[in-house]
Design a protein around this motif. Structure first.
Motif, short mmCIF file in Angstrom:
data_model
loop_
_atom_site.label_atom_id
_atom_site.label_comp_id
_atom_site.label_asym_id
_atom_site.label_seq_id
_atom_site.Cartn_x
_atom_site.Cartn_y
_atom_site.Cartn_z
N ILE A 106 0.80 -1.18 0.07
CA ILE A 106 0.08 0.12 -0.20
C ILE A 106 0.86 1.27 0.06
CG2 ILE A 106 -1.58 1.50 1.39
CD1 ILE A 106 -3.21 -0.84 1.79
N VAL A 161 0.64 5.56 0.32
CA VAL A 161 -0.16 6.69 0.48
C VAL A 161 -0.32 7.63 -0.42
CG1 VAL A 161 0.37 6.47 3.12
CG2 VAL A 161 1.74 7.98 1.55
N GLY A 162 -1.49 8.46 -0.74
CA GLY A 162 -1.86 9.27 -1.63
C GLY A 162 -2.49 8.53 -2.76
N ARG A 163 -2.88 7.22 -2.85
CA ARG A 163 -3.69 6.70 -3.82
C ARG A 163 -4.87 6.19 -3.15
NH1 ARG A 163 0.69 3.44 -7.36
NH2 ARG A 163 2.19 4.89 -7.46
N SER A 164 -5.91 5.65 -3.80
CA SER A 164 -7.23 5.19 -3.07
C SER A 164 -6.57 3.80 -2.59
CB SER A 164 -8.26 5.21 -3.99
OG SER A 164 -9.11 4.15 -3.70
N LEU A 165 -7.11 3.59 -1.35
CA LEU A 165 -6.62 2.46 -0.53
C LEU A 165 -7.47 1.15 -1.20
CD1 LEU A 165 -6.66 3.30 3.07
CD2 LEU A 165 -4.76 2.20 1.92
N SER A 208 -8.85 -5.35 7.88
CA SER A 208 -8.77 -3.90 8.48
C SER A 208 -7.52 -4.18 9.23
CB SER A 208 -9.92 -3.62 9.38
OG SER A 208 -9.67 -2.85 10.22
N LEU A 241 -4.11 -4.81 7.14
CA LEU A 241 -3.39 -3.72 6.46
C LEU A 241 -3.49 -2.31 7.32
CD1 LEU A 241 -5.64 -4.49 3.09
CD2 LEU A 241 -3.06 -4.86 3.56
N ARG A 242 -4.07 -2.49 8.48
CA ARG A 242 -4.19 -1.27 9.04
C ARG A 242 -4.99 -0.19 8.61
NH1 ARG A 242 -1.37 -4.83 11.45
NH2 ARG A 242 0.62 -4.69 12.38
N ILE A 243 -6.06 -0.66 8.07
CA ILE A 243 -7.03 0.29 7.34
C ILE A 243 -8.42 0.12 8.11
CG2 ILE A 243 -5.96 -0.10 5.14
CD1 ILE A 243 -8.26 -1.59 4.29
N ASN A 244 -9.15 1.47 7.79
CA ASN A 244 -10.31 1.48 8.57
C ASN A 244 -11.20 0.31 8.06
OD1 ASN A 244 -13.24 2.47 8.46
ND2 ASN A 244 -12.29 4.33 9.07
N VAL A 271 -2.09 0.92 16.62
CA VAL A 271 -3.21 1.05 15.43
C VAL A 271 -3.82 -0.36 15.47
CG1 VAL A 271 -3.63 1.29 12.94
CG2 VAL A 271 -2.04 2.71 13.90
N LEU A 300 -7.69 -1.22 15.98
CA LEU A 300 -8.54 -2.20 15.21
C LEU A 300 -8.95 -3.35 15.72
CD1 LEU A 300 -6.53 -1.29 12.02
CD2 LEU A 300 -8.89 -0.38 12.71
N GLU A 315 -4.40 8.62 7.35
CA GLU A 315 -4.76 8.50 6.03
C GLU A 315 -5.57 7.30 5.73
OE1 GLU A 315 -2.51 10.04 2.62
OE2 GLU A 315 -3.33 8.63 1.38
N ARG A 316 -4.72 6.14 6.31
CA ARG A 316 -5.30 4.85 6.31
C ARG A 316 -6.65 4.55 7.04
NH1 ARG A 316 -1.08 0.08 6.13
NH2 ARG A 316 0.25 0.63 4.22
N LEU A 317 -6.61 5.34 8.16
CA LEU A 317 -7.71 4.83 9.14
C LEU A 317 -8.97 5.83 8.79
CD1 LEU A 317 -5.57 4.68 12.11
CD2 LEU A 317 -6.46 2.75 10.86
N HIS A 340 -9.95 13.53 -1.05
CA HIS A 340 -8.71 12.82 -2.08
C HIS A 340 -9.23 13.09 -3.16
CE1 HIS A 340 -6.51 9.40 -3.58
NE2 HIS A 340 -5.78 9.80 -2.82
N PRO A 393 -2.25 12.92 -7.56
CA PRO A 393 -3.19 12.78 -6.46
C PRO A 393 -2.53 13.13 -5.48
CG PRO A 393 -2.88 10.70 -7.49
CD PRO A 393 -2.11 11.56 -8.30
N MET A 394 -2.87 13.47 -4.26
CA MET A 394 -2.06 14.04 -3.00
C MET A 394 -2.51 13.47 -1.75
SD MET A 394 -2.84 18.15 -3.60
CE MET A 394 -1.67 18.78 -2.22
N THR A 395 -1.42 13.11 -1.01
CA THR A 395 -1.77 12.36 0.46
C THR A 395 -2.32 13.52 1.17
OG1 THR A 395 0.46 13.28 1.17
CG2 THR A 395 0.51 11.23 0.08
N LEU A 396 -2.84 12.68 2.26
CA LEU A 396 -3.54 13.62 3.65
C LEU A 396 -2.53 14.55 4.09
CD1 LEU A 396 -5.83 14.17 5.40
CD2 LEU A 396 -5.09 12.46 6.63
#
Lengths: 122, 302
Positions: A8, A10-14, A44, A47-50, B170, B174, B195-197, B219, B283-286
């Motif tokens: 993964i 950052v900066g792109r759609s997860l 979740s 990947l440590r994602i929401n 984290v 979760l 950003e991931r969360l 985003h 595209p930009m990061t948070l």
């Protein structure tokens, strides 16, 4: 650990990154029909994602018929049908457009682009 | 559906300083809401007021529909609150701390508590006063997660911690993912982690809400645009559009941030505006979005 490769950035759609990784894993055989697929919770956590994002990822993959939800068993990898649905063509058109724009910008002609695609196809 | 947490025209003054000014925000149940803003923006004051550590000067805050100043045991049993400089009794061991907390929470889950201790590499016999900062935050987090709160409030939980500890935290947070209507309010400067969360970003500056919107939306509408102008020395770009911020130029390259990105249209407009040979859109990061907004606000100030 997850049963497919994913990195993964950052900066792109997860969502898009993980959906792409799973699709690729199914095509390459890392994931095979009938294999168990991680739950929302473990996706979740790993990947440590929401969890809401993980939920959407599973929904998209199920909608694209790459995964199927089996009551009592959980989510498994569906039998993969390479037949192209209009939905899939739509997804592809987006990538093709980007590829064409980028190639033109870099001054690469169609022949070279096709060669590059053929090489990657194998 | 009642929001998990809300403020209405919340104002908090310290003497003459307005730390929070007329702040209205809503954290919907089932979302992870990140409260972002530069240092001194009022994030911690907002959180403390909602948690009834501070009283509002005016306006109101509520949790699960209950006014913050009236929060009682039945609400507090469903809220987990961990702040950056949480005071824990130094003389207690980790085990004693958890045994002390346990009776207050009917939903305390011993199995989850043990799992978190193992995952966090915490020993129950260790005295809290002798723990590193990272370990203390972990202990605080275990004591706030073990009863599976429906609302978790984390004030700068990651600040100053090493990457492994942050990753542990984290993962611990979760652990509760997938619980029904599980809500998190988080303030943090570790934007790559966030950003991931994050579901919804609430951006505050000088005590006011500047922006409150889903990260997916943010985003989608923010892009860094790089233009190569046709002229060798393009005229210094005046304000072309209010949606284009952080305009900078070096030689024939012009860079700015598009805040209302529309595929194709942005490129067409930039091409026309600068008679460009080339327009690239990234595209930009948070983190990048955050910096762009803060810089823009700073430049706009007289």
């Amino acid at each position: 650990m997850l049963p497919f490769s994913v990195t993964i950035r950052v900066g792109r759609s997860l969502h898009d990154q993980v959906v792409f990784a799973v699709t690729k894993a199914i095509i390459t055989g890392q994931l095979q029909p009938g294999d168990a697929f991680p739950s929302v919770r473990s996706l979740s956590q790993e990947l440590r994602i929401n969890p809401n994002t993980a939920q959407k990822i599973l929904a998209t993959l199920t909608e694209r018929r790459l995964l199927e939800a089996r009551p009592g068993v959980g989510t498994t990898v569906a039998a993969w049908r390479p037949a192209s649905t209009p939905g899939r063509r739509g997804v592809l058109a987006d990538h093709v457009e980007r590829l064409v724009v980028e190639s033109k910008r870099l001054g690469i002609d169609l022949g070279d682009v096709l060669d590059a695609i053929r090489k990657e196809w194998k | 559906m009642e929001p998990a947490l809300a403020t209405r025209n919340l104002t908090c003054r310290y003497g003459r300083t307005e730390a929070v000014a007329d702040l209205t925000l809503t954290v919907e149940a089932g979302t992870l809401f990140a409260l972002l803003g530069p240092n001194g923006a009022g994030k911690t004051t907002t959180i403390r007021t909602v948690m009834n550590v501070l009283r509002p000067s005016s306006g109101r805050a509520s949790v699960f529909g209950v006014e913050s100043t009236r929060l009682g045991p039945s609400e507090l049993q469903r809220i987990g609150y961990v702040s950056e400089n949480q005071k824990l009794p130094a003389w207690m061991t980790v085990g004693e701390l958890l045994a002390y907390c346990r009776p207050f929470y009917p939903s305390w889950d011993d199995a989850l508590c043990r799992k978190l201790l193992t995952d966090f590499d915490l020993r129950t016999g260790d005295r809290i006063g002798r723990l590193s900062r990272g370990m203390r935050v972990k202990a605080a987090l275990v004591s706030s997660l073990a009863y599976r709160p429906r609302l978790l409030v984390l004030d700068e939980p990651f600040s100053g911690l090493d990457p492994v500890v942050r990753d542990d935290l984290v993962r611990g947070v979760l652990e509760l993912a997938g619980e029904e209507r599980w809500t998190v309010l988080l303030s943090s400067h570790d934007l790559d982690e966030v950003e991931r969360l994050v579901d919804v970003v609430g951006f505050i500056d000088a005590g006011r809400l500047v922006l409150g919107e889903s990260f997916a939306n943010l985003h989608a509408r923010f892009r860094r645009v790089e233009v190569t102008a046709g002229d060798a020395h393009p005229a210094t770009p005046a304000v072309v559009s209010a949606d284009w911020i952080g305009m900078r130029q070096a030689g024939r390259v012009i860079q700015f941030v598009e805040t209302r990105y529309v595929p194709r249209e942005t490129v067409v407009r930039a091409t026309e505006a600068f008679r460009a040979n080339q327009v690239d859109v990234f595209p930009m990061t948070l983190r990048e979005i955050f910096v762009a907004i803060v810089r823009d606000r700073r430049e706009a100030r007289p």
